[in-house]
Design an enzyme around this catalytic site. Structure first.
Site, short mmCIF file in Angstrom:
data_model
loop_
_atom_site.label_atom_id
_atom_site.label_comp_id
_atom_site.label_asym_id
_atom_site.label_seq_id
_atom_site.Cartn_x
_atom_site.Cartn_y
_atom_site.Cartn_z
NE ARG B 122 44.38 65.95 48.19
CZ ARG B 122 44.79 66.49 49.32
NH1 ARG B 122 43.99 66.51 50.36
NH2 ARG B 122 46.01 66.99 49.43
CE LYS B 144 32.73 59.08 29.68
NZ LYS B 144 32.80 59.14 28.20
CD GLU B 186 24.14 62.27 23.02
OE1 GLU B 186 24.29 61.04 23.11
OE2 GLU B 186 25.06 63.07 22.73
CE LYS B 230 26.01 58.65 30.41
NZ LYS B 230 26.55 59.92 29.95
CD GLU B 240 34.53 55.96 28.55
OE1 GLU B 240 35.23 56.77 29.14
OE2 GLU B 240 33.74 56.26 27.65
NE ARG B 244 30.65 55.88 31.08
CZ ARG B 244 30.60 56.49 32.24
NH1 ARG B 244 30.74 55.80 33.35
NH2 ARG B 244 30.38 57.78 32.33
CG ASN B 248 31.97 56.93 23.19
OD1 ASN B 248 31.55 58.01 23.57
ND2 ASN B 248 32.93 56.27 23.81
CG HIS B 251 29.29 60.27 20.73
ND1 HIS B 251 28.03 59.73 20.56
CD2 HIS B 251 29.14 61.26 21.66
CE1 HIS B 251 27.17 60.37 21.35
NE2 HIS B 251 27.82 61.30 22.02
CG HIS B 255 33.76 63.34 19.75
ND1 HIS B 255 34.03 62.28 20.59
CD2 HIS B 255 32.85 64.10 20.37
CE1 HIS B 255 33.30 62.40 21.68
NE2 HIS B 255 32.57 63.49 21.58
CG HIS B 268 27.60 66.57 21.50
ND1 HIS B 268 28.83 65.99 21.26
CD2 HIS B 268 26.87 65.63 22.16
CE1 HIS B 268 28.84 64.76 21.75
NE2 HIS B 268 27.67 64.53 22.31
N1 LIG Z 1 29.50 64.42 31.12
C1 LIG Z 1 28.99 63.73 30.13
O1 LIG Z 1 28.84 62.52 30.23
C2 LIG Z 1 28.58 64.45 28.89
C3 LIG Z 1 27.80 63.81 27.94
C4 LIG Z 1 27.42 64.52 26.84
C5 LIG Z 1 27.79 65.84 26.66
N2 LIG Z 1 28.56 66.43 27.59
C6 LIG Z 1 28.95 67.83 27.47
O2 LIG Z 1 27.81 68.65 27.54
C7 LIG Z 1 28.05 69.85 26.81
C8 LIG Z 1 26.87 70.15 25.97
O3 LIG Z 1 25.75 70.30 26.81
P1 LIG Z 1 24.45 71.04 26.33
O4 LIG Z 1 24.07 70.51 25.01
O5 LIG Z 1 23.50 70.96 27.45
O6 LIG Z 1 24.96 72.52 26.03
P2 LIG Z 1 25.04 73.83 26.93
O7 LIG Z 1 25.28 73.50 28.32
O8 LIG Z 1 26.01 74.70 26.26
O9 LIG Z 1 23.58 74.44 26.78
C9 LIG Z 1 23.14 74.82 25.52
C10 LIG Z 1 22.53 76.22 25.52
O10 LIG Z 1 21.24 76.16 26.09
C11 LIG Z 1 21.06 77.20 27.03
N3 LIG Z 1 20.10 76.69 28.00
C12 LIG Z 1 20.30 75.66 28.85
N4 LIG Z 1 19.17 75.35 29.48
C13 LIG Z 1 18.22 76.21 29.04
C14 LIG Z 1 16.86 76.38 29.34
N5 LIG Z 1 16.20 75.53 30.15
N6 LIG Z 1 16.21 77.40 28.74
C15 LIG Z 1 16.84 78.21 27.86
N7 LIG Z 1 18.13 78.07 27.54
C16 LIG Z 1 18.82 77.08 28.12
C17 LIG Z 1 22.42 77.47 27.55
O11 LIG Z 1 22.52 78.80 28.00
C18 LIG Z 1 23.30 77.22 26.33
O12 LIG Z 1 23.42 78.39 25.59
C19 LIG Z 1 29.32 69.64 26.04
O13 LIG Z 1 30.36 70.36 26.65
C20 LIG Z 1 29.59 68.15 26.16
O14 LIG Z 1 30.96 67.83 26.16
C21 LIG Z 1 28.95 65.76 28.69
ZN LIG Z 2 26.96 62.78 23.21
#
Ligand SMILES: NC(=O)c1ccc[n+]([C@@H]2O[C@H](COP(=O)([O-])OP(=O)(O)OC[C@H]3O[C@@H](n4cnc5c(N)ncnc54)[C@H](O)[C@@H]3O)[C@@H](O)[C@H]2O)c1
Ligand SMILES: [Zn+2]
Ligand SMILES: NC(=O)c1ccc[n+]([C@@H]2O[C@H](COP(=O)([O-])OP(=O)(O)OC[C@H]3O[C@@H](n4cnc5c(N)ncnc54)[C@H](O)[C@@H]3O)[C@@H](O)[C@H]2O)c1
Ligand SMILES: [Zn+2]
Lengths: 364, 364
Positions: B122, B144, B186, B230, B240, B244, B248, B251, B255, B268
């Site tokens: 938890r 999130k 972003e 942010k 949210e 907030r 989006n 987005h 999406h 993304h």
């Molecule tokens: N929680 C939130 O508020 C929030 C906001 C936006 C996006 N997200 C989520 O984040 C995800 C996307 O994140 P992302 O774009 O970071 O993608 P990701 O985590 O898939 O990373 C992208 C790629 O980069 C590689 N990588 C990461 N760091 C690296 C580095 N320093 N050197 C070499 N390779 C590296 C990873 O292995 C991966 O293949 C989605 O699932 C999305 O839903 C969440």
């Molecule tokens: Zn985003």
């Protein structure tokens, strides 16, 4: 007889309402909150057969669109798998963030529905309509939600508060006697750790082992005082940093007993009853409380028809081992809740394995 | 260059620290928080190969007991299944409530680790060490967490705040250029909806499509101003309820594009870039903001090497359909974020299907 207990947790505040036939007021009570019109009612087959129609009718009468999701009864279904079933229904019925999940059932349904509500769309409205005594006085209050992991109970979960807890004492009439007694274990716990008056009220009743022996007023008192006890503690310590630990009185040994017998021999309340007997004896030994109190607690537990001895064939060394994986362990030390006087308890790390090796055989 | 952004959320407050080589400071920075000694580091094979040793060494040097859990890279592994893998490691290493899960990776690892931390026992301590630009400026901030459901992205999750976000800009050197640009989408978003100065700083740089074209100072500025944007929004609206939603921007259409192309054609950030172009054109049409602003945003997006057109073969009616199942729908109405001027955006329900039928073909 109608009572409302307000749970003051800032923006997460909510009411616990206790009233006969409250189940028919569900729709009306929900109307007074600011909720979207979609509702997913989660229940199990037994409870739904008894009370599903009334709850759904009450909701529909007030304009809610109600879908339902039935999960098989039993602790073995309190799993991520069942959560995924709820997610599936949430998706199918296109629930939105403003929609509501209603738990109609015992603690199993309440814990799962709460966890699903906490984690679907990152949190939607959640309402508890507990139908077991244990769920009324314990599981539905305090915001703990969750499911079991194949390797341990309640390992997966979240803190998530309901918007309302609606208690209808009359639904207890259909509850099996053994389940009733299990809930009484928690009630006795509140008497010991928090509410002396509650303890004394129960002492004055001749038999507590079946609902029918309890005057309606005593039952109402038991519900109100038990809920209030839990609320008092939880409000002071929402996220279980300190005080809240006293609610685990009887639970340390209790959980070990449940887990070692694979939840098949004792139910939760029975295990807690055994755990309270053990903790009380440890407390006597540590001169933390006296033998007279120990005897009064013992008598109350017996009068409720709850067990006071360990299940047969339970290896005491195995119990000690199990305590080590208990999540109440902090940096390797087991924390025990010990009673000090009727109505007060304390957290102690003085219960050693050696003390337990001395006490537990007296429960065999 | 070193900056600290304090995120003020009462008892859930935490710091975002941005400094070159911060990864070697992980152990030291964690020491200053009150954490148990067990740590589970969650990462993916690529990131762990590059930075795992340094992060683990830094932790061990400061006396932490570190275990690690490696999840396959990619959005398709952001599932409850992977969460169960993390649970398994948590169990095996006997993590306690006071233990910490550290996310070393992009948003996928961050979202999953956060959800696992939110729901194991938890809620345990959670620290973000984002290694993609997108995770640094967006995913790691705001609490999130979550995973995907077979039928939709991020449907399962929880709001859960980290205890610390540690950003080492230098790790971006190994990030593939396409991932870098995705993060830049972003950043452009923050410029449009919140921070005019950030927008103008980017306008003054000739090329933004690869990390090596950015002066070190500009990169630092981009990280600090994006995080601060942010944080500003999130702190005013943790769960949210209103403001907030402006995050989006881009987005809603984004999406839909991602989901209709099954997350295979655009990533993304690229989808968000397309979404921003679409939203901006809608805003012009609704006389919400002017063509000059639309052109400036368009130029910035192009200069960053991000797409401004819909993937080919995408049916516009399918996009409209997909919007209906988007969780930003409230009682059936799609809410759109529209820019008003550079540095300000608003929530609007004036974007009708008909308007979209007019605008989206201009992106084909
Ligand atoms: N929680 C939130 O508020 C929030 C906001 C936006 C996006 N997200 C989520 O984040 C995800 C996307 O994140 P992302 O774009 O970071 O993608 P990701 O985590 O898939 O990373 C992208 C790629 O980069 C590689 N990588 C990461 N760091 C690296 C580095 N320093 N050197 C070499 N390779 C590296 C990873 O292995 C991966 O293949 C989605 O699932 C999305 O839903 C969440
Ligand atoms: Zn985003
Ligand atoms: N969240 C918390 O803070 C908290 C606290 C204590 C216990 N719990 C959890 O609660 C669960 C135990 O709850 P429980 O004791 O209510 O068990 P339960 O939910 O399994 O219900 C017990 C049985 O009673 C039946 N039943 C329920 N209401 C009935 C009624 N009115 N009439 C006839 N039959 C009825 C059910 O079908 C079930 O078979 C455990 O999983 C435990 O971990 C949670
Ligand atoms: Zn209990």
């Amino acid at each position: 007889m109608q009572s409302v207990i307000h749970v003051d947790l800032g923006e997460r505040s909510y009411d616990i309402e206790i009233a006969p036939d409250a189940i028919d007021q569900l729709g009306e009570r929900m109307r007074s909150l600011d909720l979207g019109k979609k509702v997913l009612l989660v229940s199990n087959p037994v409870v739904f057969r008894h009370y599903g129609d009334r709850a759904m009718a009450s909701l529909r009468d007030r304009g809610f669109e109600v879908a339902h999701c039935i999960i098989m009864a039993g602790e073995q279904y309190k799993t991520l798998n069942s959560i995924q079933k709820i997610y599936g229904q949430a998706l199918e019925n296109q629930l939105e963030r403003s929609s509501t999940m209603v738990a109609l059932g015992g603690g199993v349904i309440g814990d799962m529905t709460g966890f699903a509500a906490a984690t679907w769309l990152r949190g939607m409205n959640f309402i508890q309509v507990p139908t077991t005594l244990l769920a009324m006085v314990d599981a539905s209050i305090g915001g703990k939600t969750g499911v079991n992991h194949p390797k341990g109970k309640n390992l997966i979960g979240a803190f998530y508060q309901p918007r309302l807890v609606l208690i209808d004492p009359k639904v207890l009439k259909t509850l099996p006697a053994r389940e009733f007694r299990a809930g009484m274990a928690e009630v006795i716990k509140y008497g010991v750790i928090w509410d002396e008056a509650l303890f004394e009220k129960m002492e004055r009743c001749d038999r507590l082992d079946q609902l029918r022996f309890l005057p309606e007023e005593l039952l109402h008192d038991i519900l109100v005082r038990s809920c209030q006890s839990k609320v008092d503690v939880v409000v002071q310590d929402e996220r279980e940093a300190g005080l809240r630990a006293i609610l685990n009185y009887g639970h340390t040994i209790g959980h070990a007993v449940e887990s070692l017998t694979r939840y098949k021999v004792t139910n939760h309340g029975e295990a807690v009853a055994i755990g309270m007997v053990a903790a009380s004896r440890c407390a006597v030994q540590l001169k933390c409380w006296d033998e007279a109190c120990d005897a009064r607690q013992f008598e109350l537990i017996e009068k409720t028809g709850l067990p006071t001895k360990l299940p047969s064939n339970l290896d005491i060394e195995k119990i000690l081992e199990t305590l080590k994986t208990d999540k109440k362990v902090k940096d390797g030390k087991v924390r025990f809740i010990l009673p000090k006087r009727i109505g007060e308890a304390t957290i102690s790390d003085r219960v050693t394995s050696d003390l337990l090796r001395e006490i537990l055989p007296t429960l065999q």
